[in-house]
Design an enzyme around this catalytic site. Structure first.
Site, PDB file in Angstrom:
ATOM      1  N   TYR A   1       0.822  -1.219   0.000  1.00  0.00           N
ATOM      2  CA  TYR A   1       0.000   0.000   0.000  1.00  0.00           C
ATOM      3  C   TYR A   1       0.852   1.263   0.000  1.00  0.00           C
ATOM      4  CZ  TYR A   1      -4.402  -2.379   0.126  1.00  0.00           C
ATOM      5  OH  TYR A   1      -5.487  -3.138  -0.237  1.00  0.00           O
TER       6      TYR A   1
ATOM      7  N   HIS B   1     -14.881   2.651  -1.016  1.00  0.00           N
ATOM      8  CA  HIS B   1     -13.907   1.613  -0.664  1.00  0.00           C
ATOM      9  C   HIS B   1     -12.775   2.161   0.199  1.00  0.00           C
ATOM     10  CE1 HIS B   1     -15.325  -1.098  -4.233  1.00  0.00           C
ATOM     11  NE2 HIS B   1     -16.109  -1.164  -3.179  1.00  0.00           N
TER      12      HIS B   1
HETATM   13  P1  OAD Z   1     -11.888  -2.580 -12.832  1.00  0.00           P
HETATM   14  O1  OAD Z   1     -10.443  -2.821 -13.032  1.00  0.00           O
HETATM   15  O2  OAD Z   1     -12.747  -3.758 -12.504  1.00  0.00           O
HETATM   16  O3  OAD Z   1     -12.520  -1.926 -14.128  1.00  0.00           O
HETATM   17  C1  OAD Z   1     -11.934  -0.811 -14.726  1.00  0.00           C
HETATM   18  C2  OAD Z   1     -12.853  -0.334 -15.840  1.00  0.00           C
HETATM   19  O4  OAD Z   1     -12.279   0.840 -16.380  1.00  0.00           O
HETATM   20  C3  OAD Z   1     -13.010  -1.341 -16.983  1.00  0.00           C
HETATM   21  O5  OAD Z   1     -14.402  -1.467 -17.311  1.00  0.00           O
HETATM   22  C4  OAD Z   1     -12.247  -0.668 -18.144  1.00  0.00           C
HETATM   23  O6  OAD Z   1     -12.844  -0.956 -19.425  1.00  0.00           O
HETATM   24  C5  OAD Z   1     -12.404   0.790 -17.787  1.00  0.00           C
HETATM   25  N1  OAD Z   1     -11.364   1.688 -18.336  1.00  0.00           N
HETATM   26  C6  OAD Z   1     -10.063   1.408 -18.626  1.00  0.00           C
HETATM   27  N2  OAD Z   1      -9.451   2.505 -19.101  1.00  0.00           N
HETATM   28  C7  OAD Z   1     -10.377   3.499 -19.099  1.00  0.00           C
HETATM   29  C8  OAD Z   1     -10.364   4.876 -19.487  1.00  0.00           C
HETATM   30  N3  OAD Z   1      -9.255   5.449 -19.952  1.00  0.00           N
HETATM   31  N4  OAD Z   1     -11.509   5.589 -19.362  1.00  0.00           N
HETATM   32  C9  OAD Z   1     -12.635   5.020 -18.877  1.00  0.00           C
HETATM   33  N5  OAD Z   1     -12.711   3.732 -18.505  1.00  0.00           N
HETATM   34  C10 OAD Z   1     -11.598   2.980 -18.622  1.00  0.00           C
HETATM   35  O7  OAD Z   1     -12.014  -1.432 -11.733  1.00  0.00           O
HETATM   36  P2  OAD Z   1     -13.276  -1.042 -10.837  1.00  0.00           P
HETATM   37  O8  OAD Z   1     -14.552  -1.226 -11.575  1.00  0.00           O
HETATM   38  O9  OAD Z   1     -12.998   0.270 -10.231  1.00  0.00           O
HETATM   39  O10 OAD Z   1     -12.184  -2.756  -4.823  1.00  0.00           O
HETATM   40  O11 OAD Z   1     -13.171  -2.158  -9.709  1.00  0.00           O
HETATM   41  C11 OAD Z   1     -14.036  -2.130  -8.629  1.00  0.00           C
HETATM   42  C12 OAD Z   1     -13.325  -2.558  -7.378  1.00  0.00           C
HETATM   43  O12 OAD Z   1     -12.618  -3.785  -7.604  1.00  0.00           O
HETATM   44  C13 OAD Z   1     -12.231  -1.611  -6.902  1.00  0.00           C
HETATM   45  O13 OAD Z   1     -12.710  -0.504  -6.194  1.00  0.00           O
HETATM   46  C14 OAD Z   1     -11.422  -2.521  -6.016  1.00  0.00           C
HETATM   47  C15 OAD Z   1     -11.365  -3.760  -6.864  1.00  0.00           C
HETATM   48  O14 OAD Z   1     -11.289  -4.952  -6.150  1.00  0.00           O
HETATM   49  C16 OAD Z   1     -11.577  -2.746  -3.632  1.00  0.00           C
HETATM   50  O15 OAD Z   1     -10.398  -2.507  -3.500  1.00  0.00           O
HETATM   51  C17 OAD Z   1     -12.494  -3.026  -2.495  1.00  0.00           C
END
Ligand code: OAD
Length: 258
Positions: free
Chosen positions: A68, A119
């Site tokens: 972290y 989160h």
């Molecule tokens: P993810 O890694 O699951 O998803 C990231 C999303 O961002 C994907 O749908 C990509 O297509 C999209 N993406 C990538 N580049 C991008 C850009 N330039 N502009 C817009 N979108 C883009 O991440 P999260 O959905 O945030 O939880 O994941 C949710 C949670 O999973 C996080 O908060 C974390 C993780 O486990 C905890 O730590 C509790």
């Protein structure tokens, strides 16, 4: 079918209350990796079970704390991008609630106020034993490389180990943040869901709640993360491409005589 940015700008322009719900994708263009993108995502190279669970911390607190600290260095070196900035700008003319799953502070550094962190946050460590957050913010010397094991500092009250103030797998979301997010989702006219895969629950329920309460939901993502319908729209592309363009179009429309 994807929507045109003009159609979305008209929709958002008419909205009184807007929720902006963000995920890792919005910070990707600031250089902070997402979790699930196949080549660049954090989980492509690391096992979440070994780093982001309470049992991982019990087993090897130094590994988890070092991990972290490294992520804090990444965030400290990153700057908010045009999408974060456009969201802050949107709040000058509309009632905007920012709900983020991200543990970075890029929304705040772009100028968004009162951001809800579903989160948790990298900036607020808490005690693993007594769960209190130390009054003084704790700063470590930045470390230059990934994978270093660093012993966590101790809680000034009970001498327990400090852990990052983030939500780990298997843990509940912070109650107040969750409650505020639910209220905002149920009460908004439009929810912009930006840069999230929408697969992590309960956070992913927030756009669904907005939809069920009658709001429009707009997904901004290079991937097709939802099936468009009459009230669910998709702008396919990067956050820095669509969010600033959307806000600029709305500002232009606001200036036109009605
Ligand atoms: P993810 O890694 O699951 O998803 C990231 C999303 O961002 C994907 O749908 C990509 O297509 C999209 N993406 C990538 N580049 C991008 C850009 N330039 N502009 C817009 N979108 C883009 O991440 P999260 O959905 O945030 O939880 O994941 C949710 C949670 O999973 C996080 O908060 C974390 C993780 O486990 C905890 O730590 C509790």
């Amino acid at each position: 079918m994807t929507s045109t940015i003009e159609a979305v700008a008209a929709l958002v322009g008419d909205a009184k209350r807007i929720v902006v719900f963000t995920g890792a994708g919005i910070s990707a263009e600031s250089g902070i990796p997402t979790f699930r993108d196949p080549l660049t995502g954090i989980w492509a190279r690391h096992d979440p079970e070994k780093l982001e669970t309470a049992s991982a911390f019990r087993e090897d607190a130094a590994l988890v704390w070092g991990w972290y600290l490294w992520r804090r260095v990444q965030v400290a070196q990153a700057a908010p991008n045009a999408a974060h900035q456009a969201i802050a700008q949107l709040a000058r003319t509309r009632e905007v609630t920012v709900v983020t799953q991200n543990i970075d502070d890029l929304h705040e550094r772009a100028g968004s106020a009162d951001v809800i962190h579903l989160h948790g946050s990298l900036a607020q460590p808490k005690c693993f034993a007594c769960h209190r957050t130390p009054a003084a913010l704790f700063f470590e010397e930045p470390i230059a490389s990934e994978g270093l094991r660093i012993e966590p500092p101790r809680c000034p009250r009970c001498n327990g180990k400090l852990r990052p103030g983030v939500v780990w797998f298997g843990e509940d979301l912070p109650a107040v943040a969750w409650k505020r997010s639910v209220l905002a989702a149920r009460d908004c006219d439009v929810l912009l869901s930006i840069g999230t895969s929408g697969v992590v629950f309960p956070a992913a329920e927030i756009p669904i709640m907005a939809l069920h309460a009658g709001a429009y939901v707009v997904h901004i993502n290079p991937a097709q993360v939802a099936q468009p319908s009459s009230r669910e729209l998709c702008l396919i592309g990067r956050a820095t491409e669509h969010v600033p363009a959307l806000v600029s179009l709305m500002m232009l429309t606001d200036m036109l005589p009605s």
